[in-house]
Design an enzyme around this catalytic site. Structure first.
Site, PDB file in Angstrom:
ATOM      1  N   HIS A  83       0.832  -1.183   0.040  1.00 46.22           N
ATOM      2  CA  HIS A  83      -0.028   0.048  -0.105  1.00 46.22           C
ATOM      3  C   HIS A  83       0.954   1.425   0.101  1.00 46.22           C
ATOM      4  CE1 HIS A  83      -3.784   2.042   0.716  1.00 46.22           C
ATOM      5  NE2 HIS A  83      -2.894   2.894   1.351  1.00 46.22           N
ATOM      6  N   ASP A 163     -15.110   3.503   7.013  1.00 44.87           N
ATOM      7  CA  ASP A 163     -13.800   4.425   6.796  1.00 44.87           C
ATOM      8  C   ASP A 163     -14.133   5.396   5.551  1.00 44.87           C
ATOM      9  OD1 ASP A 163     -11.109   5.449   6.694  1.00 44.87           O
ATOM     10  OD2 ASP A 163     -11.272   4.303   4.703  1.00 44.87           O
ATOM     11  N   ARG A 170     -13.867  13.516   6.263  1.00 47.88           N
ATOM     12  CA  ARG A 170     -12.678  14.429   6.533  1.00 47.88           C
ATOM     13  C   ARG A 170     -12.057  14.986   5.349  1.00 47.88           C
ATOM     14  NH1 ARG A 170      -8.820   9.633   7.075  1.00 47.88           N
ATOM     15  NH2 ARG A 170      -7.389  11.029   7.071  1.00 47.88           N
ATOM     16  N   SER A 185      -7.273   4.676   9.059  1.00 48.62           N
ATOM     17  CA  SER A 185      -7.983   4.474   7.467  1.00 48.62           C
ATOM     18  C   SER A 185      -7.345   3.427   6.891  1.00 48.62           C
ATOM     19  CB  SER A 185      -8.188   5.986   6.854  1.00 48.62           C
ATOM     20  OG  SER A 185      -8.613   6.026   5.850  1.00 48.62           O
ATOM     21  N   LYS A 189      -8.547  -0.943   6.050  1.00 49.59           N
ATOM     22  CA  LYS A 189      -8.638  -1.553   4.956  1.00 49.59           C
ATOM     23  C   LYS A 189      -7.741  -2.856   4.448  1.00 49.59           C
ATOM     24  CE  LYS A 189      -8.886   2.535   3.259  1.00 49.59           C
ATOM     25  NZ  LYS A 189      -8.993   3.794   2.782  1.00 49.59           N
TER      26      LYS A 189
END
Ligand code: URA
Length: 438
Positions: A83, A163, A170, A185, A189
């Site tokens: 990620h 989220d 946000r 966040s 995931k």
């Protein structure tokens, strides 16, 4: 009985929220029983007062549990995910996932990716620039593809629905840039997506959500702790986002550049970063010692095997894999224009966030949640920070669909690139790692 008013006030006064309170909050976000104004008020209180490590870990697990958690047990080997916290020109996932799969070292890439967010691009949008690609595969098809070809890329938006709701709020309440909120966040995931191992590329610099190495280190530390506590082998690399990564920014332009890397002919920094990320993915899955992992992934760029894996992935997702072998099939945008240096000197600085905004303005990203993407739009840079350019020399070419977008995008890029008599100090590509190798 718990009341949102009390949670907001407690956080405002700097106290830690209990597991019961965080569970109540996430449940109310998920089922819609808490109004947006109270959710936003608590997010703002968290923005100013923070969350402890313990609160962040509990909050992350609550978010991960707000939807389904993937069961990847049908995949026969170690599962690894990767990620990036978001950057400009970051097409590494399109390269490293096929590299890892092509080594055939028993490590499977079950990668969950997102769409573009703000000024940053997203792997799903990039993949969808290849005609026919459908990243919205069923759970069964996703698992089948990973088993058959060693990799698949799916949509992380299927996970952690709370989220998704929080992120949208946000985004419009100026509370994105808060380390515990970013960490929870991202990690919610990743935990829900179910891989055994996670490599995090924490971007740092003008084009990233976090701008300094100190902040990026804090974020990386926090995410590694959350992943490790959840039983996942997690490492983080902190990498430079003070310049766009590689030459191209924009969806099909980035796919074309990814193919260059998979041909062994890519940008040097981009290639080096991909080798390091891919080697770490194998290394943390215990495939071999680090040097052996580097050798194995590097080989896939020279024997055509990683490129074949990308073509296999595109075909498995219903896309036309001819585009991978023949990138000239990608259509060019209607309009292209050159941005030339207005003076001679060194490229001293590139405001990479502004360049990301320019890419959005040109059509490569979304101005609103609903706006369509122009897959061909974007920017090719002919020079980068530290290069000497002569007055009138092309710095970049922009691609877009109409004149007003071209004018706006060009102005932003012109303002983002600073030319000076002074040569800038070179910056590192990879600043440090937490738990990984480079
Ligand atoms: N990416 C995410 O998924 N969440 C954030 O908060 C920031 C980047």
């Amino acid at each position: 009985m718990l009341r949102m008013y009390d949670l907001i006030q407690k956080k405002q006064n700097g106290y830690a929220l209990s597991e019961e309170e965080l569970t109540f909050f996430v449940k109310g976000v998920t089922d819609g029983s808490i109004p947006d104004y109270q959710i936003s008020a608590l997010l703002m209180a968290i923005f100013f007062k923070g969350l402890t490590e313990e609160e962040t870990t509990v909050f992350t697990e609550c978010l991960a549990d707000s939807g389904e958690r993937a069961d990847l047990s049908a995949i026969k080997g170690k599962k690894v995910d990767k990620h990036s916290t978001g950057g400009v020109g970051d097409k590494t996932s399109l390269i490293v996932a096929p590299m890892v799969a092509a080594t055939n070292m028993g490590v499977y890439v079950a990668k969950m990716s997102g769409r573009g967010l703000g000024h940053t691009g997203g792997t799903i949008d990039k993949l969808e620039s290849i005609p026919g690609v459908n990243t919205n595969q069923s759970r069964e098809d996703f698992l089948r593809i990973v088993n058959e070809i060693g990799l698949c890329i799916g949509q992380s938006s299927c996970f952690a629905p709370a989220d998704k709701k929080l992120y949208a709020l946000r985004d419009v309440t100026a509370t994105v840039n808060c380390l515990p909120l970013i960490a929870s966040s991202v990690m919610s995931k990743k935990l829900a997506a179910g891989s055994d191992c996670i490599v995090l590329d924490v971007k740092c610099g003008s084009g990233a959500f976090v701008k300094t190495v100190k902040e990026a280190t804090e974020l990386a530390d926090l995410m590694v702790k959350i992943g490790t506590r959840a039983g996942k082998k997690t490492v983080a690399l902190i990498t430079n986002m003070d310049v766009p990564l590689g030459r191209n920014v924009g969806n099909s332009l980035e796919v074309i550049e990814a193919i260059d890397v998979l041909d062994g002919q890519g940008d040097k920094d981009l290639t080096e970063l991909c080798i390091t990320l891919a080697a770490n993915m194998l290394y943390i899955a215990n495939a071999a010692d680090y040097d052996e992992c580097v050798r194995a992934v590097t080989k896939t760029l020279h024997d055509g095997s990683a490129k074949k894996k990308l073509a296999d992935l595109v075909a498995a997702l219903g896309g036309n894999s001819d585009y991978i072998y023949n990138p000239s099939l990608f259509k060019e945008s209607k309009i292209s224009a050159i941005i030339a240096a207005d003076r001679s000197g060194y490229i001293y600085k590139m405001d990479t966030e502004l360049i990301g905004v320019a890419a959005v303005v040109l059509g490569a990203g979304r101005m609103t949640k609903e706006s369509p993407i122009d897959h061909r739009a974007g920017i090719t840079f002919h020079h980068t920070v530290g290069d000497y350019v002569n007055e009138g020399e092309a710095i970049a070419t922009i691609y877009t669909s109409n004149i007003s977008k071209a004018q706006n995008g060009m102005e932003l890029i012109f303002n983002a690139v600073k030319i000076s008599d002074k040569k800038p100090e070179p910056k590192k590509l990879i600043y440090k790692t937490i738990g990984g190798k480079f």
